[in-house]
Design an enzyme around this catalytic site. Structure first.
Site, PDB file in Angstrom:
ATOM      1  NE  ARG A 101       9.211   5.588   0.902  1.00  0.00           N
ATOM      2  CZ  ARG A 101       8.912   5.506   2.204  1.00  0.00           C
ATOM      3  NH1 ARG A 101       8.148   4.532   2.653  1.00  0.00           N
ATOM      4  NH2 ARG A 101       9.372   6.378   3.063  1.00  0.00           N
ATOM      5  CG  HIS A 128      14.326   7.711   4.654  1.00  0.00           C
ATOM      6  ND1 HIS A 128      13.627   8.523   3.790  1.00  0.00           N
ATOM      7  CD2 HIS A 128      13.397   7.223   5.526  1.00  0.00           C
ATOM      8  CE1 HIS A 128      12.338   8.516   4.119  1.00  0.00           C
ATOM      9  NE2 HIS A 128      12.180   7.738   5.178  1.00  0.00           N
ATOM     10  CD  GLN A 131      12.313   9.688   9.219  1.00  0.00           C
ATOM     11  OE1 GLN A 131      11.363   9.314   8.565  1.00  0.00           O
ATOM     12  NE2 GLN A 131      12.178  10.235  10.422  1.00  0.00           N
ATOM     13  CG  ASP A 225      14.410   1.694  10.539  1.00  0.00           C
ATOM     14  OD1 ASP A 225      13.155   1.704  10.574  1.00  0.00           O
ATOM     15  OD2 ASP A 225      15.055   1.589   9.467  1.00  0.00           O
ATOM     16  CB  CYS A 266      12.354   6.695  10.715  1.00  0.00           C
ATOM     17  SG  CYS A 266      12.670   4.936  10.510  1.00  0.00           S
ATOM     18  NE  ARG A 294      10.032  12.282   6.873  1.00  0.00           N
ATOM     19  CZ  ARG A 294       9.788  11.211   6.094  1.00  0.00           C
ATOM     20  NH1 ARG A 294       9.282  10.128   6.607  1.00  0.00           N
ATOM     21  NH2 ARG A 294      10.104  11.220   4.803  1.00  0.00           N
TER      22      ARG A 294
HETATM   23  N1  NVA Z   1      14.414   0.781   7.078  1.00  0.00           N
HETATM   24  C1  NVA Z   1      13.003   0.978   6.813  1.00  0.00           C
HETATM   25  C2  NVA Z   1      12.650   2.417   6.934  1.00  0.00           C
HETATM   26  C3  NVA Z   1      11.198   2.728   6.776  1.00  0.00           C
HETATM   27  C4  NVA Z   1      10.912   4.208   6.871  1.00  0.00           C
HETATM   28  C5  NVA Z   1      12.671   0.437   5.427  1.00  0.00           C
HETATM   29  O1  NVA Z   1      13.461   0.693   4.505  1.00  0.00           O
HETATM   30  O2  NVA Z   1      11.665  -0.241   5.279  1.00  0.00           O
HETATM   31  N1   CP Z   2       9.451   7.152   8.155  1.00  0.00           N
HETATM   32  C1   CP Z   2       8.892   6.885   6.966  1.00  0.00           C
HETATM   33  O1   CP Z   2       9.492   7.078   5.912  1.00  0.00           O
HETATM   34  O2   CP Z   2       7.616   6.410   7.033  1.00  0.00           O
HETATM   35  P1   CP Z   2       6.781   5.825   5.816  1.00  0.00           P
HETATM   36  O3   CP Z   2       7.470   4.552   5.359  1.00  0.00           O
HETATM   37  O4   CP Z   2       5.419   5.572   6.369  1.00  0.00           O
HETATM   38  O5   CP Z   2       6.770   6.836   4.705  1.00  0.00           O
END
Ligand code: NVA
Ligand code: CP
Length: 314
Positions: A101, A128, A131, A225, A266, A294
Protein backbone atom coordinates in the site's frame (compact mmCIF):
# COMPACT_ATOMS: atom_id res chain seq x y z
CA UNK A 1 -0.79 -16.39 -16.45
CA UNK A 2 -0.70 -13.08 -14.53
CA UNK A 3 1.96 -12.95 -11.78
CA UNK A 4 0.64 -9.91 -9.89
CA UNK A 5 -2.52 -7.99 -9.07
CA UNK A 6 -1.22 -4.47 -9.71
CA UNK A 7 -4.32 -2.81 -11.20
CA UNK A 8 -8.05 -3.58 -11.24
CA UNK A 9 -8.02 -3.32 -15.04
CA UNK A 10 -5.69 -6.34 -15.31
CA UNK A 11 -8.36 -8.75 -14.03
CA UNK A 12 -10.51 -10.66 -16.49
CA UNK A 13 -14.14 -11.47 -15.77
CA UNK A 14 -13.10 -15.11 -15.44
CA UNK A 15 -10.49 -14.17 -12.82
CA UNK A 16 -13.03 -12.18 -10.83
CA UNK A 17 -15.55 -15.04 -10.88
CA UNK A 18 -12.86 -17.51 -9.77
CA UNK A 19 -11.70 -15.24 -6.92
CA UNK A 20 -15.26 -14.56 -5.75
CA UNK A 21 -16.18 -18.27 -5.84
CA UNK A 22 -13.12 -19.15 -3.77
CA UNK A 23 -13.71 -16.24 -1.39
CA UNK A 24 -17.26 -17.47 -0.82
CA UNK A 25 -15.76 -20.82 0.19
CA UNK A 26 -13.33 -19.06 2.54
CA UNK A 27 -16.29 -17.21 4.06
CA UNK A 28 -17.90 -20.57 4.89
CA UNK A 29 -14.70 -22.19 6.09
CA UNK A 30 -11.69 -19.89 6.62
CA UNK A 31 -9.38 -22.88 7.16
CA UNK A 32 -10.30 -25.00 4.15
CA UNK A 33 -6.81 -24.42 2.62
CA UNK A 34 -4.92 -24.13 5.87
CA UNK A 35 -1.69 -25.52 4.40
CA UNK A 36 -1.65 -23.56 1.11
CA UNK A 37 1.10 -21.24 2.40
CA UNK A 38 2.58 -23.61 5.00
CA UNK A 39 6.21 -22.71 5.78
CA UNK A 40 5.90 -19.59 3.63
CA UNK A 41 5.89 -15.89 4.46
CA UNK A 42 4.04 -12.96 2.91
CA UNK A 43 5.47 -9.44 3.21
CA UNK A 44 2.98 -6.61 3.75
CA UNK A 45 4.56 -3.22 3.09
CA UNK A 46 2.53 -0.08 3.82
CA UNK A 47 3.53 3.58 3.63
CA UNK A 48 -0.05 4.69 4.44
CA UNK A 49 -2.33 3.86 7.38
CA UNK A 50 -4.64 0.86 7.23
CA UNK A 51 -7.11 -0.87 9.50
CA UNK A 52 -8.99 -3.28 7.23
CA UNK A 53 -6.43 -4.08 4.54
CA UNK A 54 -3.72 -4.84 7.08
CA UNK A 55 -5.98 -6.95 9.32
CA UNK A 56 -7.49 -8.73 6.31
CA UNK A 57 -4.07 -9.43 4.78
CA UNK A 58 -2.48 -10.72 7.99
CA UNK A 59 -5.43 -12.95 8.86
CA UNK A 60 -5.70 -14.20 5.26
CA UNK A 61 -2.04 -15.28 5.33
CA UNK A 62 -2.49 -16.91 8.76
CA UNK A 63 -5.59 -18.81 7.58
CA UNK A 64 -3.58 -20.15 4.63
CA UNK A 65 -0.95 -21.45 7.05
CA UNK A 66 1.65 -18.79 6.27
CA UNK A 67 3.40 -16.09 8.32
CA UNK A 68 2.81 -12.40 7.54
CA UNK A 69 5.73 -9.97 7.90
CA UNK A 70 4.45 -6.42 8.31
CA UNK A 71 6.77 -3.62 7.16
CA UNK A 72 5.80 -0.02 7.83
CA UNK A 73 6.91 2.75 5.44
CA UNK A 74 10.19 3.80 7.02
CA UNK A 75 11.12 0.28 8.20
CA UNK A 76 12.75 -0.42 4.85
CA UNK A 77 15.93 1.12 3.42
CA UNK A 78 13.78 2.25 0.49
CA UNK A 79 13.11 5.41 2.54
CA UNK A 80 16.88 6.03 2.61
CA UNK A 81 17.39 5.72 -1.11
CA UNK A 82 17.64 1.97 -1.78
CA UNK A 83 16.04 1.41 -5.15
CA UNK A 84 12.64 -0.18 -5.66
CA UNK A 85 14.17 -2.79 -7.93
CA UNK A 86 16.81 -3.86 -5.34
CA UNK A 87 14.10 -3.97 -2.68
CA UNK A 88 11.88 -6.10 -4.92
CA UNK A 89 14.68 -8.60 -5.51
CA UNK A 90 15.44 -8.87 -1.77
CA UNK A 91 11.80 -9.34 -0.75
CA UNK A 92 11.46 -11.98 -3.49
CA UNK A 93 14.23 -13.96 -1.77
CA UNK A 94 12.40 -14.09 1.55
CA UNK A 95 8.67 -14.06 0.88
CA UNK A 96 6.18 -15.91 -1.33
CA UNK A 97 4.12 -12.78 -2.03
CA UNK A 98 4.14 -9.04 -1.33
CA UNK A 99 1.11 -6.91 -0.50
CA UNK A 100 1.86 -3.20 -0.87
CA UNK A 101 0.00 0.00 0.00
CA UNK A 102 1.58 3.28 -1.07
CA UNK A 103 1.08 6.55 -2.93
CA UNK A 104 2.27 6.23 -6.55
CA UNK A 105 0.84 3.47 -8.73
CA UNK A 106 4.15 3.51 -10.65
CA UNK A 107 5.98 2.33 -7.49
CA UNK A 108 3.67 -0.69 -7.21
CA UNK A 109 4.08 -1.41 -10.93
CA UNK A 110 7.87 -1.24 -10.51
CA UNK A 111 7.80 -3.59 -7.50
CA UNK A 112 5.81 -6.03 -9.62
CA UNK A 113 8.20 -5.73 -12.55
CA UNK A 114 11.30 -6.44 -10.45
CA UNK A 115 9.87 -9.14 -8.16
CA UNK A 116 9.76 -12.83 -8.92
CA UNK A 117 6.86 -13.28 -6.47
CA UNK A 118 3.24 -12.09 -6.80
CA UNK A 119 2.75 -8.42 -5.84
CA UNK A 120 -0.73 -7.29 -4.76
CA UNK A 121 -1.85 -3.68 -4.79
CA UNK A 122 -3.31 -2.90 -1.36
CA UNK A 123 -4.26 0.67 -2.43
CA UNK A 124 -2.52 3.45 -4.32
CA UNK A 125 -3.52 7.04 -5.08
CA UNK A 126 -5.30 5.79 -8.21
CA UNK A 127 -6.60 2.27 -7.55
CA UNK A 128 -7.79 -0.21 -4.90
CA UNK A 129 -8.35 -3.59 -6.59
CA UNK A 130 -8.67 -5.79 -3.49
CA UNK A 131 -11.43 -3.54 -2.13
CA UNK A 132 -13.49 -3.94 -5.29
CA UNK A 133 -13.33 -7.72 -5.06
CA UNK A 134 -14.81 -7.53 -1.54
CA UNK A 135 -17.42 -5.09 -2.82
CA UNK A 136 -18.50 -7.34 -5.68
CA UNK A 137 -18.68 -10.42 -3.49
CA UNK A 138 -20.99 -8.45 -1.21
CA UNK A 139 -23.05 -7.31 -4.22
CA UNK A 140 -23.29 -10.89 -5.49
CA UNK A 141 -24.46 -12.10 -2.07
CA UNK A 142 -27.18 -9.47 -1.95
CA UNK A 143 -28.45 -9.47 -5.55
CA UNK A 144 -27.21 -12.77 -7.00
CA UNK A 145 -25.30 -13.06 -10.27
CA UNK A 146 -28.01 -11.62 -12.54
CA UNK A 147 -27.44 -7.87 -12.39
CA UNK A 148 -29.35 -6.98 -15.55
CA UNK A 149 -31.49 -3.87 -15.11
CA UNK A 150 -29.55 -2.84 -12.02
CA UNK A 151 -27.61 0.40 -11.62
CA UNK A 152 -24.46 0.70 -9.50
CA UNK A 153 -23.71 4.26 -8.43
CA UNK A 154 -20.74 5.88 -6.72
CA UNK A 155 -21.14 9.45 -5.48
CA UNK A 156 -18.47 11.76 -4.04
CA UNK A 157 -14.77 12.33 -4.68
CA UNK A 158 -13.34 11.29 -8.05
CA UNK A 159 -10.52 9.42 -6.31
CA UNK A 160 -8.92 5.96 -6.33
CA UNK A 161 -12.22 4.35 -5.28
CA UNK A 162 -14.18 6.05 -8.07
CA UNK A 163 -11.62 4.77 -10.60
CA UNK A 164 -11.72 1.23 -9.28
CA UNK A 165 -15.54 1.37 -9.12
CA UNK A 166 -15.76 2.25 -12.81
CA UNK A 167 -13.20 -0.35 -13.86
CA UNK A 168 -14.63 -3.26 -11.88
CA UNK A 169 -18.16 -2.34 -12.93
CA UNK A 170 -16.94 -2.43 -16.54
CA UNK A 171 -15.36 -5.86 -16.04
CA UNK A 172 -18.64 -7.13 -14.52
CA UNK A 173 -20.70 -5.83 -17.46
CA UNK A 174 -22.68 -3.57 -15.12
CA UNK A 175 -24.52 -0.29 -15.56
CA UNK A 176 -22.05 1.71 -13.52
CA UNK A 177 -22.41 5.37 -12.66
CA UNK A 178 -20.12 7.88 -10.98
CA UNK A 179 -21.25 11.34 -9.85
CA UNK A 180 -18.56 13.79 -8.72
CA UNK A 181 -17.94 17.54 -8.96
CA UNK A 182 -16.52 18.55 -12.34
CA UNK A 183 -12.89 19.67 -12.61
CA UNK A 184 -10.34 18.98 -9.88
CA UNK A 185 -12.36 16.28 -8.08
CA UNK A 186 -13.65 14.38 -11.08
CA UNK A 187 -12.25 10.93 -11.95
CA UNK A 188 -9.16 11.11 -14.16
CA UNK A 189 -9.66 10.98 -17.93
CA UNK A 190 -7.30 8.03 -18.14
CA UNK A 191 -9.34 6.01 -15.59
CA UNK A 192 -12.54 6.77 -17.51
CA UNK A 193 -10.90 5.66 -20.78
CA UNK A 194 -9.72 2.40 -19.20
CA UNK A 195 -13.27 1.64 -18.01
CA UNK A 196 -14.83 2.61 -21.35
CA UNK A 197 -12.41 0.39 -23.21
CA UNK A 198 -13.29 -2.62 -21.02
CA UNK A 199 -17.00 -1.74 -21.26
CA UNK A 200 -16.86 -1.78 -25.06
CA UNK A 201 -16.02 -5.49 -24.83
CA UNK A 202 -18.05 -6.52 -21.77
CA UNK A 203 -21.26 -4.69 -22.68
CA UNK A 204 -21.13 -2.56 -19.53
CA UNK A 205 -22.69 0.90 -19.55
CA UNK A 206 -20.53 3.67 -18.06
CA UNK A 207 -21.93 7.05 -17.03
CA UNK A 208 -19.80 9.84 -15.57
CA UNK A 209 -22.12 12.53 -14.18
CA UNK A 210 -22.09 15.56 -11.92
CA UNK A 211 -25.69 15.41 -10.62
CA UNK A 212 -25.97 13.10 -7.58
CA UNK A 213 -29.78 12.90 -7.77
CA UNK A 214 -29.75 11.78 -11.40
CA UNK A 215 -26.95 9.34 -10.58
CA UNK A 216 -28.74 7.57 -7.71
CA UNK A 217 -32.22 7.52 -9.29
CA UNK A 218 -33.44 3.88 -9.16
CA UNK A 219 -29.92 2.69 -8.27
CA UNK A 220 -29.47 -0.70 -6.60
CA UNK A 221 -26.20 0.35 -4.96
CA UNK A 222 -25.09 3.72 -3.65
CA UNK A 223 -21.40 3.74 -2.81
CA UNK A 224 -19.32 6.52 -1.32
CA UNK A 225 -15.86 7.12 0.15
CA UNK A 226 -14.13 9.70 2.33
CA UNK A 227 -13.77 13.19 0.91
CA UNK A 228 -10.19 13.64 2.14
CA UNK A 229 -8.07 10.67 1.07
CA UNK A 230 -4.70 9.72 2.48
CA UNK A 231 -2.16 12.03 0.87
CA UNK A 232 -4.66 14.80 0.02
CA UNK A 233 -3.06 18.11 1.02
CA UNK A 234 -4.65 19.71 4.11
CA UNK A 235 -4.75 23.10 2.40
CA UNK A 236 -7.48 21.93 -0.01
CA UNK A 237 -9.77 20.66 2.79
CA UNK A 238 -12.22 23.54 3.06
CA UNK A 239 -12.47 24.09 -0.71
CA UNK A 240 -12.87 20.37 -1.33
CA UNK A 241 -15.46 19.77 1.39
CA UNK A 242 -17.50 22.68 0.05
CA UNK A 243 -17.40 21.30 -3.50
CA UNK A 244 -18.39 17.85 -2.28
CA UNK A 245 -21.19 18.93 0.09
CA UNK A 246 -23.97 18.29 -2.51
CA UNK A 247 -22.72 14.70 -2.86
CA UNK A 248 -23.34 13.67 0.76
CA UNK A 249 -25.34 10.45 0.96
CA UNK A 250 -28.40 11.47 2.96
CA UNK A 251 -31.71 9.75 3.67
CA UNK A 252 -33.21 12.09 1.09
CA UNK A 253 -30.75 10.92 -1.57
CA UNK A 254 -31.37 7.28 -0.65
CA UNK A 255 -35.13 7.83 -1.04
CA UNK A 256 -34.55 8.19 -4.81
CA UNK A 257 -33.01 4.71 -5.14
CA UNK A 258 -34.60 1.34 -5.93
CA UNK A 259 -36.71 -0.13 -3.11
CA UNK A 260 -34.22 -2.98 -2.52
CA UNK A 261 -31.15 -0.71 -2.74
CA UNK A 262 -28.11 -1.03 -0.48
CA UNK A 263 -25.54 1.44 0.80
CA UNK A 264 -21.82 0.61 0.55
CA UNK A 265 -18.64 2.29 1.80
CA UNK A 266 -15.07 0.99 1.74
CA UNK A 267 -14.45 2.64 5.16
CA UNK A 268 -13.06 4.47 7.07
CA UNK A 269 -16.18 6.70 7.13
CA UNK A 270 -16.80 10.21 8.37
CA UNK A 271 -20.41 10.39 9.55
CA UNK A 272 -21.80 13.84 8.88
CA UNK A 273 -19.43 14.40 5.91
CA UNK A 274 -19.80 12.00 2.98
CA UNK A 275 -22.65 10.04 4.63
CA UNK A 276 -25.35 10.63 7.22
CA UNK A 277 -25.23 8.39 10.29
CA UNK A 278 -28.85 7.36 9.61
CA UNK A 279 -27.76 5.91 6.26
CA UNK A 280 -24.47 4.20 7.14
CA UNK A 281 -25.94 2.81 10.37
CA UNK A 282 -29.36 2.16 8.83
CA UNK A 283 -31.06 -0.93 7.44
CA UNK A 284 -29.77 -0.54 3.86
CA UNK A 285 -26.12 -0.44 4.89
CA UNK A 286 -23.99 -3.54 4.20
CA UNK A 287 -20.69 -2.06 5.41
CA UNK A 288 -19.84 -4.77 7.96
CA UNK A 289 -20.35 -7.62 5.49
CA UNK A 290 -18.33 -5.67 2.95
CA UNK A 291 -15.46 -5.16 5.43
CA UNK A 292 -15.58 -8.84 6.44
CA UNK A 293 -15.07 -9.80 2.79
CA UNK A 294 -11.76 -7.94 2.69
CA UNK A 295 -10.28 -11.03 4.36
CA UNK A 296 -12.13 -13.65 2.32
CA UNK A 297 -11.22 -12.01 -0.99
CA UNK A 298 -7.57 -11.26 -0.13
CA UNK A 299 -7.29 -14.89 1.01
CA UNK A 300 -8.71 -16.02 -2.35
CA UNK A 301 -6.44 -13.74 -4.42
CA UNK A 302 -3.35 -14.88 -2.53
CA UNK A 303 -4.39 -18.51 -2.89
CA UNK A 304 -4.81 -18.29 -6.66
CA UNK A 305 -1.90 -15.92 -7.43
CA UNK A 306 0.61 -18.07 -5.57
CA UNK A 307 -0.66 -21.12 -7.50
CA UNK A 308 -0.36 -19.26 -10.82
CA UNK A 309 -4.09 -19.54 -11.50
CA UNK A 310 -4.94 -15.93 -12.40
CA UNK A 311 -5.00 -15.40 -16.16
CA UNK A 312 -5.24 -11.64 -16.48
CA UNK A 313 -7.01 -9.96 -19.36
CA UNK A 314 -4.13 -9.78 -21.85
N1 NVA B 1 -9.90 7.09 -0.90
C1 NVA B 1 -9.45 6.59 0.38
C2 NVA B 1 -9.72 5.13 0.49
C3 NVA B 1 -9.38 4.52 1.81
C4 NVA B 1 -9.65 3.04 1.85
C5 NVA B 1 -7.96 6.89 0.54
O1 NVA B 1 -7.22 6.69 -0.43
O2 NVA B 1 -7.56 7.34 1.61
N1 CP C 1 -11.10 0.03 2.98
C1 CP C 1 -9.82 0.04 3.35
O1 CP C 1 -8.91 -0.15 2.54
O2 CP C 1 -9.61 0.26 4.68
P1 CP C 1 -8.20 0.52 5.37
O3 CP C 1 -7.68 1.85 4.84
O4 CP C 1 -8.49 0.56 6.83
O5 CP C 1 -7.27 -0.59 4.99
Amino acid sequence: MMKDLLRTEHLSRKDVDLILDTAAQFAKNPFRSKDALANQTVAIYMTKSSTRTRLASETAVAHLGGTPIFLRGDDLQIGRGETISDTAKIISGFASALIVRTFAQSDVDELGAHSTIPVLNGLTDTDHPTQLLADWLTIREVFGSDISGRKFTYVGDGNNMSHAWLTMGAIMGAHVVVATPSGKWAPSDSAIKVAQNIASKSGAKIEVLTDPEVAVKDASVVYTDVWMSMGDPEEVRSEKLKALAPYAVTKNLMSLTASDSIFMHCLPAHRGEEVEADVIDGSKSVIWREAYHRRTTIQAILYHLVRGEIEGNH
